[in-house]
Design an enzyme around this catalytic site. Structure first.
Site, PDB file in Angstrom:
ATOM      1  N   LYS A   1       6.719  11.394  -2.144  1.00  0.00           N
ATOM      2  CA  LYS A   1       6.209  12.664  -1.627  1.00  0.00           C
ATOM      3  C   LYS A   1       5.342  13.342  -2.689  1.00  0.00           C
ATOM      4  O   LYS A   1       5.333  12.960  -3.859  1.00  0.00           O
ATOM      5  CB  LYS A   1       7.367  13.597  -1.239  1.00  0.00           C
ATOM      6  CG  LYS A   1       8.310  13.025  -0.188  1.00  0.00           C
ATOM      7  CD  LYS A   1       7.626  12.857   1.168  1.00  0.00           C
ATOM      8  CE  LYS A   1       8.581  12.291   2.209  1.00  0.00           C
ATOM      9  NZ  LYS A   1       7.907  12.094   3.518  1.00  0.00           N
TER      10      LYS A   1
ATOM     11  N   SER B   1       3.942   8.374   5.906  1.00  0.00           N
ATOM     12  CA  SER B   1       4.098   9.812   5.717  1.00  0.00           C
ATOM     13  C   SER B   1       3.142  10.385   4.673  1.00  0.00           C
ATOM     14  O   SER B   1       2.935  11.604   4.637  1.00  0.00           O
ATOM     15  CB  SER B   1       5.547  10.134   5.318  1.00  0.00           C
ATOM     16  OG  SER B   1       5.848   9.594   4.047  1.00  0.00           O
TER      17      SER B   1
END
Length: 235
Positions: A140, A101
């Site tokens: 993230k 991701s």
């Protein structure tokens, strides 16, 4: 009657050597004929002529044992540090990434170094947080902090009304994508993936409180040790 004076009888010489039986005279030493001590025979195993062969000192084995023991202690200490880091018991923690991701900045299998704590966090930092949905671990990028207004306009990140330069993000993958804008609450972070096409981030679960942070990613340990590239590099 005349008596002749007694004379010593002549001694017949040995016809082989000419020796008449008298005491053998030793020649006088002259010049290089001085007596010398006989050379000691060489030891067939060592080649030494009377000198003891070199032997290692008695402390050498003991020194080697000390070094070996020190090496074992260092290995054990490094193993304990590694276990403590992976378990999160130290101020820094090694964390392995198991998803794509965050590509191309971080790829699956990378080993990252995370500094524990809830801040301070600035826009562009990569952080590790507890997953709000399943309790796992997420890595993230923080694109908005408390009070920021965050949105995506046709694939381009917009913060507080201004487009953000992100060379690592391919906007063509998000062509036609729109989101927000939303306002980030105080003491919270808005998190996005670098690989935003189909990734789960704050667009799905909302801003994340800083209290749920594990820490800030300070660098990569493996396979390319060093700091992570700046999000604004190339702008």
């Amino acid at each position: 009657m005349n008596r002749s004076s007694p004379t010593a009888a002549a001694v017949t010489a040995d016809p082989r050597t000419g020796d008449r039986g008298g005491a053998r005279q030793r020649p006088r030493p002259t010049g290089d004929d001085t007596p010398r001590a006989a050379a000691a025979p060489a030891d067939l195993r060592t080649g030494s002529r009377g000198r003891p062969a070199w032997r290692p000192r008695a402390w050498r084995p003991r020194a080697w044992q000390r070094l070996r023991g020190l090496g074992l202690w260092l290995t054990a200490a490094l193993a304990l540090l590694a276990v403590g880091s992976l378990a999160g018991l130290l101020p820094v923690q090694a964390m392995r990434v198991d998803s794509d991701s965050m590509t191309p900045t971080v790829t699956s299998g990378d080993l990252l170094l995370v500094r524990h704590g809830s801040g301070p966090v600035v826009r562009g930092d990569i952080v590790a947080v507890e997953h709000p949905l399943d309790g796992g671990m997420l890595v993230k990028r923080a694109v908005g902090v408390g009070g920021d207004q965050v949105g995506i306009e046709d694939g381009v990140l917009v913060v507080n009304g201004s487009p953000v330069c992100e060379p690592a993000i391919d906007p063509l993958l998000l062509d036609g994508v729109w989101f927000g804008p939303v306002t980030v609450p105080p003491d919270a972070l808005f998190l996005l993936s670098d690989n935003r096409d189909g990734s789960v981030d704050s667009r799905a679960f909302g801003p994340v409180p800083t209290s749920e942070m594990v820490g800030v990613v300070t660098g990569r340990v493996w396979p390319h040790p060093g700091p992570l590239p700046s999000p604004s590099a190339g702008c």
